[in-house]
Design an enzyme around this catalytic site. Structure first.
Site, PDB file in Angstrom:
ATOM      1  N   HIS A   1      33.290 -27.174 -60.276  1.00  0.00           N
ATOM      2  CA  HIS A   1      33.819 -25.993 -61.660  1.00  0.00           C
ATOM      3  C   HIS A   1      35.572 -25.811 -61.742  1.00  0.00           C
ATOM      4  O   HIS A   1      36.017 -26.887 -61.257  1.00  0.00           O
ATOM      5  CB  HIS A   1      33.992 -24.794 -60.324  1.00  0.00           C
ATOM      6  CG  HIS A   1      34.400 -23.343 -61.401  1.00  0.00           C
ATOM      7  ND1 HIS A   1      35.791 -23.146 -61.247  1.00  0.00           N
ATOM      8  CD2 HIS A   1      33.270 -22.644 -61.608  1.00  0.00           C
ATOM      9  CE1 HIS A   1      35.693 -22.141 -62.245  1.00  0.00           C
ATOM     10  NE2 HIS A   1      34.401 -21.620 -62.335  1.00  0.00           N
TER      11      HIS A   1
ATOM     12  N   ASP B   1      33.976 -26.245 -51.455  1.00  0.00           N
ATOM     13  CA  ASP B   1      34.043 -25.195 -52.171  1.00  0.00           C
ATOM     14  C   ASP B   1      32.900 -24.323 -52.378  1.00  0.00           C
ATOM     15  O   ASP B   1      32.006 -24.369 -52.715  1.00  0.00           O
ATOM     16  CB  ASP B   1      34.457 -25.071 -53.561  1.00  0.00           C
ATOM     17  CG  ASP B   1      34.091 -24.147 -54.925  1.00  0.00           C
ATOM     18  OD1 ASP B   1      33.940 -22.780 -54.368  1.00  0.00           O
ATOM     19  OD2 ASP B   1      34.502 -24.259 -55.880  1.00  0.00           O
TER      20      ASP B   1
ATOM     21  N   GLN C   1      30.139 -20.746 -55.007  1.00  0.00           N
ATOM     22  CA  GLN C   1      28.521 -20.422 -54.242  1.00  0.00           C
ATOM     23  C   GLN C   1      27.678 -20.431 -53.947  1.00  0.00           C
ATOM     24  O   GLN C   1      25.974 -20.928 -53.405  1.00  0.00           O
ATOM     25  CB  GLN C   1      27.835 -21.727 -56.146  1.00  0.00           C
ATOM     26  CG  GLN C   1      28.262 -21.205 -57.110  1.00  0.00           C
ATOM     27  CD  GLN C   1      28.459 -20.001 -57.815  1.00  0.00           C
ATOM     28  OE1 GLN C   1      27.907 -18.915 -57.800  1.00  0.00           O
ATOM     29  NE2 GLN C   1      29.043 -19.301 -58.643  1.00  0.00           N
TER      30      GLN C   1
ATOM     31  N   LYS D   1      31.756 -12.510 -55.119  1.00  0.00           N
ATOM     32  CA  LYS D   1      30.484 -13.133 -56.071  1.00  0.00           C
ATOM     33  C   LYS D   1      29.205 -12.670 -54.206  1.00  0.00           C
ATOM     34  O   LYS D   1      28.339 -13.285 -54.511  1.00  0.00           O
ATOM     35  CB  LYS D   1      30.215 -14.671 -55.892  1.00  0.00           C
ATOM     36  CG  LYS D   1      31.180 -15.249 -57.178  1.00  0.00           C
ATOM     37  CD  LYS D   1      31.205 -16.351 -57.616  1.00  0.00           C
ATOM     38  CE  LYS D   1      32.771 -17.074 -58.027  1.00  0.00           C
ATOM     39  NZ  LYS D   1      32.047 -17.275 -59.738  1.00  0.00           N
TER      40      LYS D   1
END
Ligand SMILES: Cc1ncc(COP(=O)(O)O)c(C=O)c1O
Lengths: 410, 143
Positions: free
Chosen positions: A121, A198, A201, A224
């Site tokens: 991202h 990261d 997600q 999220k």
């Protein structure tokens, strides 16, 4: 064996679904929030509101206490050793910027190398590029193949003795594929580099154990994973964070300041300059309680089943192509796809007219799409509260798109 | 069977079978336009002689809205004077802002197929990409 239908009952925990009739399949952008989380945020303002700066009166102590309780829940959720390793920020992006600038200015020199996965991202790419530029370090991209996979050969080729940092997402927000973090960590540590993961997600959708993964840093966003917007987490190993200079400076991150000298506070305060989003942090703690009450392993199984249904449905539609792996188990709730001859914005417009919310465009990962030779794509992303009905509605809508855009195929 | 989307026959036809999507060799005016929100881009080519738009075309990649809008625009302005083209552009912008009257929308002929864009803020930039590019050519490139 998970009783899959039992999850449908949990939809009622989310107030938005009493109003929203649309099928919300944009969970990778942000998740919805259960009542308990919304109430926790409100309760903070109603009962504990004061600046959580370890004040001298009971209300402020209670506010501090609420933040620290949440910090310990986050620690437990990712199995960090100590709450000193849990730093609150405003989102994953701020967490990444904090680590990138602080770690790189403290530890890198001209000519060192930072490896960034091409799948990242923009939030886990641009901070490293800026830090590299500042220092005169080089960036090299860890490349994936057409299925979004990192091979052992590529990992071994790319990460070398010059490498000081490897920045990689655990799950790609485009392909949904999980990176081989074990191989990357092993190779990086062998080369003397740290691994920045990261988890934006992955943390919301699968068990995360930072000690088992042995990553040096992990970033993720509360919004999220059922919590309020405006809270992020940066995890870092204590011995590494300890030696890093602060990123933002100012209030609440010092021990003492004179006109010539400053002594910074201990971890984690050193990296938490200014007033925190205490109510948001408390909501993250409550979101974690909610996850624990459902059991994240069961959540994952449920999401994998929904993914399978969506994957098989999309695969059966002519002229629709799923990006990344041809195995549905590699998609972890994220399905990006293209429809031949129809621009992704038109795809999302048509789905929207059928009451289905998905994302279209470059998904803040332009270099990855260019690497995969895709101009732009549409993305459906799932969460445990989605239903099989919603998936079926989505599939049936996608199957009409070409016809509705004037193509004559049946 | 399915809900009506705003893609009507006019838009679909101009998107699927654009008349003006090709290169013009030796185009006198040539300008690239980019939609900053999605990166879609378009190149507008015009040949203007004696203040009349003799010929025009576009190339590029984009969604059905931007493609159809460009094709319809060229249909409308080819053969018109520069001033007439400017007037049509102003009318189109008014329609997209939702302030044009029924009579004004009528003057826009097939471009009226894009009137619903005025309720679709996410797609405004797609619809006006070619028109903004045109306006820039007519006001800045022509001396
Ligand atoms: C993989 C990944 N990293 C980072 C981010 C940035 O998250 P935030 O906008 O909450 O900082 C996202 C959000 O879309 C993401 O998908």
């Amino acid at each position: 064996m998970t009783n899959n239908n039992s999850f449908d009952a949990h939809r009622e925990d989310f107030p938005i679904f009493s109003d929203l009739k649309d099928a919300y399949l944009d969970n990778a952008a942000t998740s919805h929030k259960p009542y308990s989380v919304i109430e926790a945020e409100q309760t903070f303002y109603e009962r504990y509101n004061s600046n959580p700066l370890r004040g001298f009166y009971p209300l402020s102590l209670e506010a501090t206490n609420q933040v620290e309780l949440a910090r310990d829940k986050v620690r437990g959720f990712i199995n960090a050793k100590s709450t000193k390793e849990i730093i609150f920020t405003k989102n994953a992006t701020e967490s990444i910027n904090t680590a990138a600038f602080s770690f790189c200015t403290g530890n890198l020199k001209r000519g060192d190398k930072i490896v960034v996965a091409v799948t990242e991202h923009h939030s886990n790419m641009l901070p490293w590029r800026s830090a590299a530029k500042l220092i005169g370090a080089d960036i090299e991209y860890l490349k994936c193949n057409n299925e979004g996979e990192f091979t052992a050969e590529e990992i071994n080729r790319c990460i070398d003795e010059r490498t000081k940092v490897v920045a990689v997402g655990i799950v790609s927000n485009v392909t949904g594929r999980t990176a081989p973090i074990d191989l990357i960590v092993q190779r990086a540590h062998q080369a003397g580099a740290v691994v920045f993961a990261d988890g934006a997600q992955s943390v919301p959708h699968m068990k995360t154990d930072v000690q088992a993964l042995d990553v040096d840093f992990l970033a993720f966003s509360g919004h999220k994973m059922l919590a309020a917007m405006g809270v992020g987490v940066l995890y870092g190993k204590e011995e590494i964070l300890d030696k890093m200079p602060p990123f933002l400076t100012g209030g609440e991150m010092i021990d003492s300041v004179t006109l010539d000298e400053v002594t910074y506070a201990q971890l984690p305060s050193k990296f938490e300059a200014g007033t925190l989003n205490a109510a948001g942090i408390v909501s993250l703690g409550t979101a974690i309680d909610y996850y624990n009450s459902l059991d994240i392993e069961k959540i994952r199984q449920r999401e994998l089943l929904l993914t399978k249904r969506a994957f098989e449905g999309l695969s059966a539609i002519p002229n629709v192509h799923i990006i990344g792996s041809s195995d549905h188990t590699d998609h972890a709730g994220i399905l990006s796809f293209t429809v031949d001859g129809v621009h992704p914005h038109d795809v999302s417009e048509i789905l929207s007219s059928d009451g289905i919310c998905i994302r279209a465009g470059h998904h803040c990962a332009q270099p990855l799409l260019a690497h995969l030779g895709v101009y732009a794509c549409s993305r459906a992303s799932l969460m445990f509260y989605n239903t099989e009905n919603e998936i079926d509605k989505f599939i049936s809508s996608v199957s009409t798109i070409r016809q509705r855009m004037g193509y004559k195929d049946v | 069977m399915y809900n009506k989307s705003f893609y009507n026959e006019i838009l679909i036809d101009h998107n699927m079978n654009p008349i003006h999507k090709h290169d013009i060799e030796n185009a006198v005016c040539k300008l690239d336009g980019v939609n900053p929100s999605c990166g879609d881009s378009l190149t507008l080519m015009l040949n203007i002689e004696d203040n009349i738009i003799k010929n025009g075309s576009f190339t590029g990649v984009g969604c059905a809205v931007s493609q159809a809008s460009a094709d319809i625009m060229l249909d409308l302005i080819i053969g018109k004077t520069v001033d007439e083209a400017k007037e049509i552009t102003e009318l189109f912008m008014k329609m997209i802002q939702g302030t044009a009257t029924e009579e004004e929308i009528e003057q826009l002929e097939e471009a009226g197929a894009l009137r619903d864009i005025s309720h679709m803020p996410a797609r405004v930039k797609c619809a006006v990409l070619s028109w903004r590019t045109l306006s820039e050519v007519l006001t800045k490139q022509l001396k």
